[in-house]
Design a protein around this motif. Sequence first.
Motif, PDB file in Angstrom:
ATOM      1  N   ARG A   1      31.804 -27.653  14.130  1.00 46.41           N
ATOM      2  CA  ARG A   1      30.813 -26.945  13.305  1.00 46.41           C
ATOM      3  C   ARG A   1      30.304 -27.787  12.132  1.00 46.41           C
TER       4      ARG A   1
ATOM      5  N   SER B   1      33.807 -24.966  18.465  1.00 50.43           N
ATOM      6  CA  SER B   1      33.801 -24.697  17.028  1.00 50.43           C
ATOM      7  C   SER B   1      34.456 -25.788  16.191  1.00 50.43           C
TER       8      SER B   1
ATOM      9  N   HIS C   1      23.765 -22.802  13.236  1.00 51.55           N
ATOM     10  CA  HIS C   1      23.867 -23.936  14.172  1.00 51.55           C
ATOM     11  C   HIS C   1      23.025 -23.681  15.416  1.00 51.55           C
TER      12      HIS C   1
ATOM     13  N   ARG D   1      25.108 -17.484  13.056  1.00 45.42           N
ATOM     14  CA  ARG D   1      25.345 -18.941  13.009  1.00 45.42           C
ATOM     15  C   ARG D   1      24.046 -19.730  13.050  1.00 45.42           C
TER      16      ARG D   1
END
Length: 652
Positions: A496, A493, A540, A538
Amino acid sequence: MGLTLTEKILEDHLVDGELEPGEEIGIAVDQTIAHDLTGTMAWLQFEALGLDEVQVEVAGQHCDHQTYQPDYKVSDDHRFLRSAAGTYGAYFARPGTGILHQVHKENFTAPGKTLIGADSHTPTAGGLGCLGIGTGGLDVATAMGGAPFYLDVPEVVNVRLEGELPEWSTAKDVILELLRRFSVKEGVGKVFEYTGPGVETLSAQERTTITNMGTELGATTSIFPSDEQTKEFFERLGRPEDYVELAPDEDAEYDDEIVVDLSEIEPLIACPSMPDEVVPVREVAGIDTDQVLVGSCTNGAYEDILPVAKMLSDREVAKQTEMIIAPGSKQASEMLARNGLTAELMAAGVSISEATCGACIGAGHVPASDSVSVRTFNRNFEGRSGMEDDAVYLCSTEVAAATALTGEITDPRDLDADIDAPGFEYPERYIGASEADIIMPDQSVDDGLVKGPNIDEVPLKDPLGGSLRGSALLKMPDNITTDHIIPATQEVSVYRSNVPKLSEFTLKRVDETFAQRAADADGGFLVAGENYGQGSSREHAALCPMYLGVHGVLAQSFARIHKSNLINFGLLPLTIDEETYDRIEQGDDIELVENAVEAVESGAEELTIRVNGDWEATVGLDANERQRELLAAGGKLPHTRQQFADGVGEEA
Ligand code: MIC
Ligand code: SF4
């Protein structure tokens, strides 16, 4: 025909489309929230779109997932978030203020509003009659900029509550009961609307536990009416003016009905490693427990910790067990401290953490190898705790406290008779730290955006190419979570806001070699079973595969938020049937027979893939006109930017 509460709020906010089943609609957004794992990308996207001011009534930026700031990169992210909130007009909740859903509930959530959050547990707000929906950061960025939020008109399921909870059974057991009956994908495309005589027996606070964990059913959101219980809660919060009464029409028509008799609910527990692996606690009672954790956005409120304090008062946590309490907000911590409960808990052997998500995503309190962890959280996906072969159980705070006392999983009804059921109790009124810790837009302390060296540009994808070909880079089973795709653990993380670096972790938990293979390949596809991308919001998990050159995902079905994230980043979400899934092998050469651009733009719902130049199969593309435009443009960011350049104005 009468309207459900969901329909009423959607109708009130409707700005595009028709409120008809299966149709996509655009709704006006009143409030938004984001946190430290999703907010950096959201603000970078806000900046990349050239937007200059937040347009919604309330926009919140929280720092809650990585509050231990284990690395300068995280502290830089937090500093950037403060500067972005101040620059663009959002409130900023300092690291340590608490988990976004809890802090927003204490300070800003209001009945009848729409709340769009870059976090999958945004439906927490539904316990107060607010329509809260989780989504990717890019949707939050455009919503903050004033664009509508788009969603498919959901089916509305009437969850009719009857009776009253018996002693030792809690709101957590109500949602665990639904997860026991149904699966983690039952709620896809649905809103769970709670009605019936049992509703008034649940406090507004308890309701938010239920709506929070409705996310684990895959639901778009969950909602309760706003009634006397809600009114009382707002009075105690010190914001009575935010209360409005809201209810469905008496003759509202629902798409489905589930009846839950609260009086029959017993203490339940979700076993490793899926929130729907629910059994009565008595079935697993006696399992030695190394760690007990109380907290999270599901059960981190003051009212959740109070029963633990009562049960542990003048008693001790079993010597073989560690117990940690991480309150959901600093306000909860402050209230516990002020009335002496923190000291009592400490005397009982409990460690008190700062208010944080922390252990919920494996940031701290990672379980030992071959150990059992009992948590009051909402997710126990394998490895999410930070330990690959973990054994995490999910339960109420009462079951957690009983387990801490005995050192083994315990149904609290089997405790010594001198331990009374604590029941639910509100504080007289809420006091607390939030005010000191929230920086309102007019209190901004920064002069423009402050970016540290780890904060990278938002990557852009090229428009969709005509011919799509590549290998099946990875074949995965059902229920792959976003925690598999991009874990939220600490070491991952910290990247990110740096997609090139973050991409190196893509699907590493499924196959260590994936990221390198994908980067080396000239494009390719992911292959998966049912419910691909369940869990978090998320983005991502779409952005990183995009960065690695993945063209699309061939899956039997998709989780709602992840599917929209794939489209937002220009990846084709293609559905396959079981036979095709079984036939495709990892490494197969996959080619889209049609010209991709023409097929996507033509509205074709069925496309053809040719595998190894040998056999063909039909794949589905369930996307509407707006989504097809995004796919053709290479995603929402390039599409929206182009729209601005063409002077078309804001479009979501
Ligand atoms: C989660 O509970 O998985 C998270 C971490 O809160 C995520 C958000 C994220 O990964 O950025 C979520 O629920 O959306
Ligand atoms: Fe934080 Fe866990 Fe809630 Fe996600 S589920 S917001 S990580 S507490």
